[in-house]
Design an enzyme around this catalytic site. Structure first.
Site, short mmCIF file in Angstrom:
data_model
loop_
_atom_site.label_atom_id
_atom_site.label_comp_id
_atom_site.label_asym_id
_atom_site.label_seq_id
_atom_site.Cartn_x
_atom_site.Cartn_y
_atom_site.Cartn_z
N SER A 1 3.71 -2.01 10.27
CA SER A 1 4.78 -1.59 10.64
C SER A 1 5.40 -3.09 10.52
O SER A 1 7.08 -3.62 10.69
CB SER A 1 5.46 -1.21 11.60
OG SER A 1 4.93 -0.09 12.26
N GLY B 1 2.37 2.13 10.76
CA GLY B 1 3.12 3.77 10.46
C GLY B 1 3.85 4.33 11.25
O GLY B 1 3.96 4.65 12.05
N LYS C 1 0.55 4.21 -0.56
CA LYS C 1 -0.45 5.54 0.96
C LYS C 1 -0.40 6.76 -0.38
O LYS C 1 -0.24 6.59 -1.61
CB LYS C 1 0.18 5.46 2.18
CG LYS C 1 -0.02 4.89 2.28
CD LYS C 1 0.29 4.32 4.56
CE LYS C 1 0.82 3.36 4.47
NZ LYS C 1 -0.11 3.80 6.39
N GLU D 1 -5.00 -5.33 10.60
CA GLU D 1 -4.41 -3.95 11.32
C GLU D 1 -4.40 -3.08 12.60
O GLU D 1 -5.61 -2.69 12.54
CB GLU D 1 -4.52 -3.15 9.75
CG GLU D 1 -4.14 -3.80 8.77
CD GLU D 1 -4.03 -2.68 7.16
OE1 GLU D 1 -2.54 -2.66 7.64
OE2 GLU D 1 -4.26 -1.78 7.24
N ASN E 1 0.89 -1.46 -0.05
CA ASN E 1 -0.15 0.12 0.10
C ASN E 1 0.96 1.42 -0.05
O ASN E 1 1.59 1.30 1.43
CB ASN E 1 -0.61 0.15 1.38
CG ASN E 1 -1.37 1.15 1.68
OD1 ASN E 1 -1.97 1.87 -0.07
ND2 ASN E 1 -2.33 1.07 2.72
N GLU F 1 -7.53 4.37 8.60
CA GLU F 1 -6.66 5.67 7.63
C GLU F 1 -7.86 6.47 6.93
O GLU F 1 -8.13 7.42 7.46
CB GLU F 1 -5.50 6.46 6.82
CG GLU F 1 -4.26 5.64 7.33
CD GLU F 1 -3.91 5.72 6.59
OE1 GLU F 1 -2.85 5.01 5.06
OE2 GLU F 1 -1.94 4.91 7.18
N HIS G 1 -9.31 0.89 5.04
CA HIS G 1 -8.32 1.26 5.89
C HIS G 1 -8.92 2.41 7.30
O HIS G 1 -9.43 3.24 7.41
CB HIS G 1 -7.36 1.37 4.95
CG HIS G 1 -6.39 1.84 5.28
ND1 HIS G 1 -5.63 2.39 6.66
CD2 HIS G 1 -4.99 0.66 5.08
CE1 HIS G 1 -4.52 2.24 6.77
NE2 HIS G 1 -4.19 1.51 5.91
C1 PEP Z 1 -0.97 0.22 6.15
O1 PEP Z 1 -0.98 0.86 5.79
O2 PEP Z 1 -1.32 -1.17 5.73
C2 PEP Z 1 -0.01 -0.47 6.86
C3 PEP Z 1 0.55 -1.58 7.63
O3 PEP Z 1 1.38 0.72 7.34
P1 PEP Z 1 2.90 0.52 7.44
O4 PEP Z 1 3.09 -1.64 7.11
O5 PEP Z 1 3.78 1.82 7.53
O6 PEP Z 1 2.72 0.36 9.24
#
Ligand code: PEP
Length: 270
Positions: free
Chosen positions: A213, A174, A11, A168, A9, A98, A96
């Site tokens: 992460s 992040g 982003k 998640e 992803n 975010e 997601h």
């Molecule tokens: C994500 O954007 O779904 C995500 C898991 O980001 P990151 O790996 O940066 O934590």
């Protein structure tokens, strides 16, 4: 067997120039294992066309980061599922964290977007996860079940066949802080059991991936559990060495006898 999948992803990152360099480097590094696992990249909307062309027939699929809950018409700034399908997207992220937290997309919004994705023959990657406060209150399972139930109530269990669930934890996205393998294992098992209770076979056939992460150094440990069918990766998907290192760790979880495994697209309804 469920075939593992790694989804990047991006982003809101990238440029025409950097995308090209990144894809070329990723493709060169994943060649040894790109048939062992499924892989997909979800760039921002304006770069779908470019990334689709760069991926070509490599087997790495194209995905999108979100979709409108409307079909077409007066929805300035939105992108429809039909458009994403026309661009060649196979996967679409939905719900997601975010989107849920920064853009106030509710469980019901997520369920409506999920419907659009399915209607256009693409695979929803349904993101669920708890906040730190919810985890500390011991409400992790309650929260992910509520998020799953909203989608099932709107779309029916049959629509869930072939979708991917991404667990998640919000506090791990992040932040550089990952869930422990035990936390991941426990929540994935709870999600699988919940799906299985909704329809026989659904728990066993649905791919559940972890996001939060993940990087090349922690991937092997996070993917060691048979409950984990892959990863949804944000920050580390922007670095070719990291992303391919994560892919290699995931491919290492597949034994020789598993290598013909495939995702199951349907299950027996009770
Ligand atoms: C994500 O954007 O779904 C995500 C898991 O980001 P990151 O790996 O940066 O934590």
């Amino acid at each position: 067997m469920r075939k593992p999948i790694l989804i990047g992803n991006w982003k809101m990152n990238g440029s025409l120039h950097s995308n090209q360099a990144l894809i070329v480097r990723v493709l060169a590094r994943i060649r040894p294992f790109c048939k062992t696992i499924d892989m997909a990249i979800c760039p921002p909307f304006p770069y779908l066309f470019q990334v689709r062309d760069l991926l070509g027939y490599t087997g790495v699929a194209l995905g999108a980061q979100n979709v409108s809950c409307a079909t077409s018409g007066a929805h300035t700034g939105e992108v429809s599922a039909t458009m994403l399908a026309e661009m060649g997207c196979r996967y679409v992220l939905v719900g997601h964290s975010e989107r849920r937290s920064l853009y106030h997309e509710s469980d019901n919004d997520t369920a409506a977007r999920f419907r659009q994705i399915k209607a256009c023959g693409m695979v929803p990657v349904l993101c669920v996860g708890e906040t730190l406060k919810e985890r500390e209150q011991g409400r992790t399972e309650e929260v992910v079940e509520r998020q799953l139930r909203a989608v099932i109530d709107e779309n029916g269990m049959a629509a869930v066949a072939g979708c991917i669930v991404a667990y998640e934890p919000v506090w791990a996205i992040g932040t550089g802080r990952t869930a422990t393998p035990d936390q991941v294992n426990e929540t994935h098992r709870a999600i699988r059991q919940f799906l299985e209770n909704c329809a026989a076979g659904a728990g066993q056939s649905t791919r559940i991936v972890y996001g939060g992460s993940v990087n090349a150094a922690n991937a092997a440990e996070l993917f060691q559990s048979p409950e984990v069918d892959g990863g949804l990766v944000g920050g580390a998907s922007l670095k070719a060495d990291e992303f391919s290192g994560i892919g290699a760790a995931l491919a290492n979880t597949v034994t020789q006898t598993d290598s013909s495994c495939d995702a199951v697209d349907s299950f027996q309804m009770e």
